[in-house]
Design an enzyme around this catalytic site. Structure first.
Site: not given
Ligand code: FAD
Length: 288
Positions: A17, A107, A176
């Site tokens: 990455e 997100r 993560q």
């Molecule tokens: P989601 O999948 O939307 O989850 C976020 C939270 O909401 C979780 O607690 C989940 O349980 C909850 N949730 C989801 N759906 C629902 C629903 N329908 N109802 C109620 N609750 C719900 N960040 C950056 O800014 N740039 C990057 O390039 C980046 N790369 C990343 C790469 C990896 C591999 C990882 C693990 C993280 C990365 N992040 C990055 C960080 C990421 O943006 C954060 O961890 C963020 O807080 C959550 O993103 P997500 O896509 O997992 O969110």
């Protein structure tokens, strides 16, 4: 090539990455660093994305350069937290025009700085996944959290939400960072039991200096095993020794993952070519 084709082949995959520059004057330095990593010919590379959208165009250009000029497949990260649907559609168009086939749909973090300004065209990554699917033939991945996402009340809820994201069209999941492989094995058991069957890419962060630890824990809330703490206590004040010890620890984790049937490992190499090169060298016979 679609990432799912790479990670579902029988050969172990090792990917790296990198992150894009924040400003245009850093572009050439980042381009050079990412090209050096690409010259190692990893299975693929992913390019991160600034949550506020500030680096969106750089994510696309860094990913395009790696793919077109170095011949390495790429995943472009895309976050939706502070973007309107129109913004996202423009970004999808740019990715399509650049010939990028793989997107990690995220997100983005809610932080004290952005929490009052957030636009909620998309509340969760699953809504972004649904929208991406309507706008092209991308291979879409998402993030998952072996130690649960920090906002989740418990792991059961987090896994139910993860299942929603997969049902929306996520074809693979990248984890993560974690420093104890048993946490991943336990998580895998639970998500498979919940009916999540997509391939998992294990994300490994080599900690090569003592300051990184604090940042890593703050970011991920990861559990740090005593074995790793001892290593930082002993070598943290000696940069060369800490770098060697951190790479050895990550190598050990990676070998254990492959040995236990996790075929796809993604290293958070953070534009550090020596980290990527040393890890690859340490497992060269294993990934042949
Ligand atoms: P989601 O999948 O939307 O989850 C976020 C939270 O909401 C979780 O607690 C989940 O349980 C909850 N949730 C989801 N759906 C629902 C629903 N329908 N109802 C109620 N609750 C719900 N960040 C950056 O800014 N740039 C990057 O390039 C980046 N790369 C990343 C790469 C990896 C591999 C990882 C693990 C993280 C990365 N992040 C990055 C960080 C990421 O943006 C954060 O961890 C963020 O807080 C959550 O993103 P997500 O896509 O997992 O969110």
């Amino acid at each position: 090539m679609k990432i799912t084709e790479i990670i579902t082949s029988n050969k172990p995959s090792l990917s790296f990455e990198v992150f894009p520059p924040k400003t245009s004057d850093a572009f050439d330095t980042v381009k050079e660093a990412t090209e050096k990593i690409a010259m190692l010919k990893p299975s693929f590379m992913s390019v991160t994305y600034g949550a506020g959208g500030g680096t969106s165009e750089y994510t696309v250009s860094v990913a395009k350069n790696i793919k077109d000029n170095c011949g390495v497949d790429t995943i472009a990260h895309l976050t939706c937290i502070n973007s309107s649907k129109d913004d996202i559609h423009l970004r999808l168009e740019a990715l399509k025009n650049a010939g990028i086939e793989n997107i990690l749909a995220l997100r983005g973090d809610i932080t004290p700085e952005n929490k009052d300004k957030i636009k909620f065209d998309y509340r969760y990554a699953s809504e972004l996944v649904t929208d991406i699917k309507k706008h092209g033939d991308f291979c879409i991945g998402g993030a998952c959290y072996p130690e649960i996402h920090p906002e989740s009340v418990n792991q059961r809820e987090d896994i139910l939400n993860l299942k929603r994201k997969v049902d929306a069209g996520c074809e693979f999941l990248t984890t993560q960072m974690f420093f104890d492989n048993n946490l991943l094995y336990n998580f895998l058991y639970k998500i498979r039991e919940a009916g999540i069957t997509v391939p998992i890419i294990a994300g490994i962060m080599p900690i090569t200096n003592a300051n990184q630890i604090e940042r890593a824990i703050k970011l991920s809330g990861s559990y740090i095993p005593q074995r790793f703490k001892s290593l930082v206590d002993r070598y943290g004040s000696n940069p060369q020794a800490m770098s060697q010890a951190g790479i050895a620890y990550a190598t050990d984790q990676i070998i254990d993952l492959y040995a236990n049937g996790i075929n796809a490992v993604h290293v958070y190499s953070m534009n550090k070519e020596y980290v990527a090169r040393n890890i690859q060298k340490n497992i060269s016979e294993i990934i042949k």
